[in-house]
Design a protein around this motif. Structure first.
Motif, PDB file in Angstrom:
ATOM      1  N   ALA A 177     -37.796  15.886  -7.198  1.00 47.43           N
ATOM      2  CA  ALA A 177     -38.386  14.599  -7.567  1.00 47.43           C
ATOM      3  C   ALA A 177     -39.584  14.297  -6.675  1.00 47.43           C
ATOM      4  N   GLY A 214     -32.814  15.683   4.935  1.00 56.67           N
ATOM      5  CA  GLY A 214     -32.508  15.343   3.533  1.00 56.67           C
ATOM      6  C   GLY A 214     -33.712  15.070   2.671  1.00 56.67           C
ATOM      7  N   THR A 215     -34.857  15.689   3.012  1.00 58.61           N
ATOM      8  CA  THR A 215     -36.059  15.432   2.200  1.00 58.61           C
ATOM      9  C   THR A 215     -36.510  16.677   1.441  1.00 58.61           C
ATOM     10  N   CYS A 216     -35.557  17.498   1.061  1.00 61.90           N
ATOM     11  CA  CYS A 216     -35.854  18.563   0.110  1.00 61.90           C
ATOM     12  C   CYS A 216     -36.467  19.831   0.717  1.00 61.90           C
ATOM     13  N   LYS A 217     -36.385  20.010   2.025  1.00 61.66           N
ATOM     14  CA  LYS A 217     -37.025  21.165   2.632  1.00 61.66           C
ATOM     15  C   LYS A 217     -36.364  22.470   2.174  1.00 61.66           C
ATOM     16  N   THR A 218     -35.015  22.482   2.247  1.00 59.71           N
ATOM     17  CA  THR A 218     -34.300  23.694   1.831  1.00 59.71           C
ATOM     18  C   THR A 218     -34.502  23.964   0.338  1.00 59.71           C
ATOM     19  N   MET A 219     -34.438  22.896  -0.442  1.00 58.31           N
ATOM     20  CA  MET A 219     -34.598  23.042  -1.894  1.00 58.31           C
ATOM     21  C   MET A 219     -36.002  23.583  -2.225  1.00 58.31           C
ATOM     22  N   SER A 255     -31.368  13.137   0.006  1.00 59.51           N
ATOM     23  CA  SER A 255     -29.934  13.457   0.029  1.00 59.51           C
ATOM     24  C   SER A 255     -29.094  12.177   0.074  1.00 59.51           C
TER      25      SER A 255
HETATM   26  N1  LIG Z   1     -37.154  15.290  -3.712  1.00 59.51           N
HETATM   27  C1  LIG Z   1     -35.882  15.523  -4.109  1.00 59.51           C
HETATM   28  N2  LIG Z   1     -35.607  15.706  -5.416  1.00 59.51           N
HETATM   29  C2  LIG Z   1     -34.360  15.928  -5.838  1.00 59.51           C
HETATM   30  N3  LIG Z   1     -33.295  16.010  -5.026  1.00 59.51           N
HETATM   31  C3  LIG Z   1     -33.497  15.842  -3.710  1.00 59.51           C
HETATM   32  C4  LIG Z   1     -34.804  15.600  -3.181  1.00 59.51           C
HETATM   33  N4  LIG Z   1     -34.712  15.489  -1.835  1.00 59.51           N
HETATM   34  C5  LIG Z   1     -33.415  15.681  -1.535  1.00 59.51           C
HETATM   35  N5  LIG Z   1     -32.681  15.877  -2.653  1.00 59.51           N
HETATM   36  C6  LIG Z   1     -31.218  16.052  -2.705  1.00 59.51           C
HETATM   37  O1  LIG Z   1     -30.755  16.149  -1.380  1.00 59.51           O
HETATM   38  C7  LIG Z   1     -30.039  17.365  -1.165  1.00 59.51           C
HETATM   39  C8  LIG Z   1     -30.391  17.909   0.190  1.00 59.51           C
HETATM   40  O2  LIG Z   1     -31.725  18.341   0.195  1.00 59.51           O
HETATM   41  P1  LIG Z   1     -32.202  19.517   1.152  1.00 59.51           P
HETATM   42  O3  LIG Z   1     -31.028  20.291   1.652  1.00 59.51           O
HETATM   43  O4  LIG Z   1     -33.270  20.287   0.466  1.00 59.51           O
HETATM   44  O5  LIG Z   1     -32.816  18.657   2.337  1.00 59.51           O
HETATM   45  P2  LIG Z   1     -33.370  19.182   3.726  1.00 59.51           P
HETATM   46  O6  LIG Z   1     -34.717  18.537   3.903  1.00 59.51           O
HETATM   47  O7  LIG Z   1     -33.299  20.658   3.799  1.00 59.51           O
HETATM   48  O8  LIG Z   1     -32.357  18.499   4.731  1.00 59.51           O
HETATM   49  P3  LIG Z   1     -31.968  18.936   6.230  1.00 59.51           P
HETATM   50  O9  LIG Z   1     -33.133  18.544   7.105  1.00 59.51           O
HETATM   51  O10 LIG Z   1     -30.765  18.106   6.498  1.00 59.51           O
HETATM   52  O11 LIG Z   1     -31.720  20.404   6.220  1.00 59.51           O
HETATM   53  C9  LIG Z   1     -30.444  18.280  -2.307  1.00 59.51           C
HETATM   54  O12 LIG Z   1     -29.411  19.147  -2.643  1.00 59.51           O
HETATM   55  C10 LIG Z   1     -30.760  17.298  -3.415  1.00 59.51           C
HETATM   56  O13 LIG Z   1     -29.578  16.963  -4.106  1.00 59.51           O
END
Ligand SMILES: Nc1ncnc2c1ncn2[C@@H]1O[C@H](COP(=O)(O)OP(=O)(O)OP(=O)(O)O)[C@@H](O)[C@H]1O
Ligand SMILES: [Mg+2]
Length: 287
Positions: free
Chosen positions: A13, A53-58, A215
């Protein structure tokens, strides 16, 4: 090695600027190394930074999926704590395997734990691990043109400046905008056929979730989705085994009201400000 790369741009998103930059600065060079060489060589490192939780892994998984690359997921925390004495060897082996398996993406989560500014003074294992990692980054050349190193961190301030030199592209992953929050809600509910909120309901929820991370939003939706189940139980259902899933009502604004009492934002405004500041100083802007 992660083989479940079942995510696409449509699942992410918002973050339009980040998606565009990634396509131009990362995916294109990877697909056409013959064009992106010499003056157009952008290096082999990408840093994704922003609050948890801001989508870095995704995003990293989506990039690997777009490139049809093998995806190696390296947890810096595991390396620095579990593999202590062997971590150097693990890193050397991993980069070696990636060289043989090009195209490949090496994704290092919490990269600040390895490439920390202060590691120079820390335990010798940590120092060796950092040196090995930097050596691998330095030895990326035209023979490794189809290896991309993606580092993720929520503490970019802790990164060593030598490491930053190799992580040439640095993308800020901010908290989701109201539109992005709305997209996360509708996308997740629609996937499960639970969506029946009106535009007005969505707007109300988005106004009240300022400061929630992606997240946090996903957890909020999951908690709200329990509402219909709770009601079915209240209405006298005693046995979950006899519950007919298709008879459950859709998720409503009321469910979100209740869920918002339980799920609060996990990122403090101070943290968000510090990331935005670091972005101004070190972040890459869009092409
Ligand atoms: N921009 C986004 N669009 C859709 N879903 C999102 C988005 N950002 C976070 N999410 C949701 O949050 C979950 C966690 O995201 P993710 O693991 O990519 O965050 P992260 O930035 O890697 O977090 P961390 O720093 O804790 O490792 C995803 O599985 C998804 O469900
Ligand atoms: Mg992550």
């Amino acid at each position: 090695m992660d083989t479940d790369l079942n995510v696409c741009w449509g699942d992410i998103a918002g973050l339009e600027r980040a998606k565009r930059s990634v396509t131009q600065m990362v995916v294109w060079p990877f697909m056409r190394p013959d064009i992106f060489k010499g003056c157009r060589d952008l290096g082999s490192g990408l840093l994704l930074f922003g609050p948890p939780g801001t989508c870095k892994t995704m995003m990293a998984k989506t990039i690997a999926g777009e490139m049809k690359a093998a995806f190696f997921h390296l947890s810096a925390r595991t390396l620095a704590t579990k593999w202590v004495a062997d971590s150097e060897k693990v890193v050397r082996t991993l980069f070696g395997i990636a060289r043989c398996m090009q195209p490949a993406v090496i994704f290092c989560d919490e990269i600040d734990l390895i490439l920390d500014k202060s590691t120079t003074y820390a335990h010798q294992y940590r120092r060796h691990l950092k040196m090995q990692f930097l050596t691998e980054m330095e030895s990326m050349d035209n023979k490794t043109a189809r290896i991309l190193l993606i580092g993720a961190t929520s503490r970019p301030h802790d990164l060593d400046e030598v490491a930053l030199k190799h992580l040439t592209r640095r993308l800020y992953m901010p908290l989701p905008s109201p539109d992005a929050r709305s997209y996360i809600i509708s996308n997740l509910l629609k996937k499960d056929g639970l969506f029946s909120l009106s535009e007005k309901d969505l707007k109300t929820i988005c106004c009240l979730t300022e400061g929630y991370s992606g997240s946090d939003m996903a957890i909020l939706v999951k908690t709200a989705a329990m509402g219909p189940l709770r009601d079915a139980m209240k209405e006298g259902l005693k046995d979950i085994e006899n519950l007919e899933a298709e008879k459950l009502r859709a998720v409503t604004l009321e469910d979100f009201w209740i869920s918002m009492q339980a799920v609060r934002p996990s990122v403090s405004p101070n943290e968000t400000g510090a990331h935005a500041q670091w972005n101004l100083q070190f972040g890459s802007m869009s092409l």
